[in-house]
Scaffold this active site. Structure first.
Site, PDB file in Angstrom:
ATOM      1  N   ARG A  12       0.803  -1.138   0.065  1.00 44.46           N
ATOM      2  CA  ARG A  12      -0.005   0.016  -0.130  1.00 44.46           C
ATOM      3  C   ARG A  12       0.992   1.312   0.041  1.00 44.46           C
ATOM      4  NH1 ARG A  12      -4.173   0.009   4.254  1.00 44.46           N
ATOM      5  NH2 ARG A  12      -5.126   1.814   3.126  1.00 44.46           N
ATOM      6  N   CYS A  13       2.211   1.192   0.055  1.00 46.67           N
ATOM      7  CA  CYS A  13       3.136   2.267   0.135  1.00 46.67           C
ATOM      8  C   CYS A  13       3.808   2.519  -1.053  1.00 46.67           C
ATOM      9  CB  CYS A  13       4.044   2.006   1.435  1.00 46.67           C
ATOM     10  SG  CYS A  13       5.435   3.258   1.374  1.00 46.67           S
ATOM     11  N   SER A  14       3.676   3.794  -1.655  1.00 45.08           N
ATOM     12  CA  SER A  14       4.385   3.861  -3.162  1.00 45.08           C
ATOM     13  C   SER A  14       5.789   3.668  -2.989  1.00 45.08           C
ATOM     14  CB  SER A  14       3.893   5.316  -3.563  1.00 45.08           C
ATOM     15  OG  SER A  14       4.595   6.375  -2.646  1.00 45.08           O
TER      16      SER A  14
END
Length: 117
Positions: A12-14
């Site tokens: 979920r973390c870019s």
């Protein structure tokens, strides 16, 4: 020394996705650990903290997380308490963490992890 590389990844973390893409493009053996589901133990956290070159868990806690404020972690100096919180609330761990041999690095910015190789 092994050529194996591990990334503690949060899809979920870019920044985590960007770091993973860099590592995949580089090639080589890569172990992707989704640490939000496969939470590290206190012993693993201690080991990686040493590989990061950190002397305190405060150095890799995400201080903008609500859990950080709600748990009052800023005022806590007991490393065991901090590490225990990181195992119970893995979103507190700054990400992504890339481990290669006896060194580790946080992928912020993502390109920084290439210094491990």
């Amino acid at each position: 020394m092994t050529d194996s590389t591990t990334i503690w990844h949060n899809p979920r973390c870019s920044k985590s996705r960007q770091t993973l893409a860099l590592l995949e493009a580089r090639g080589g053996e890569l172990d992707v650990r989704e640490y939000m589901d496969d939470m590290p133990s206190i012993d693993e956290l201690k080991d990686v903290m040493t590989k990061l070159g950190f002397t305190s868990a405060h150095e890799w806690l995400r201080k903008n997380e609500a859990d950080y404020r709600e748990l009052g972690l800023k005022a806590i100096e007991d490393e065991e308490v901090l590490l225990d919180a990181m195992t119970k609330y893995p979103r507190l761990i700054e990400r992504p963490v890339v481990i290669h041999g006896d060194k580790a690095m946080i992928g912020r910015p993502p390109e920084q992890v290439l210094e491990l190789f």
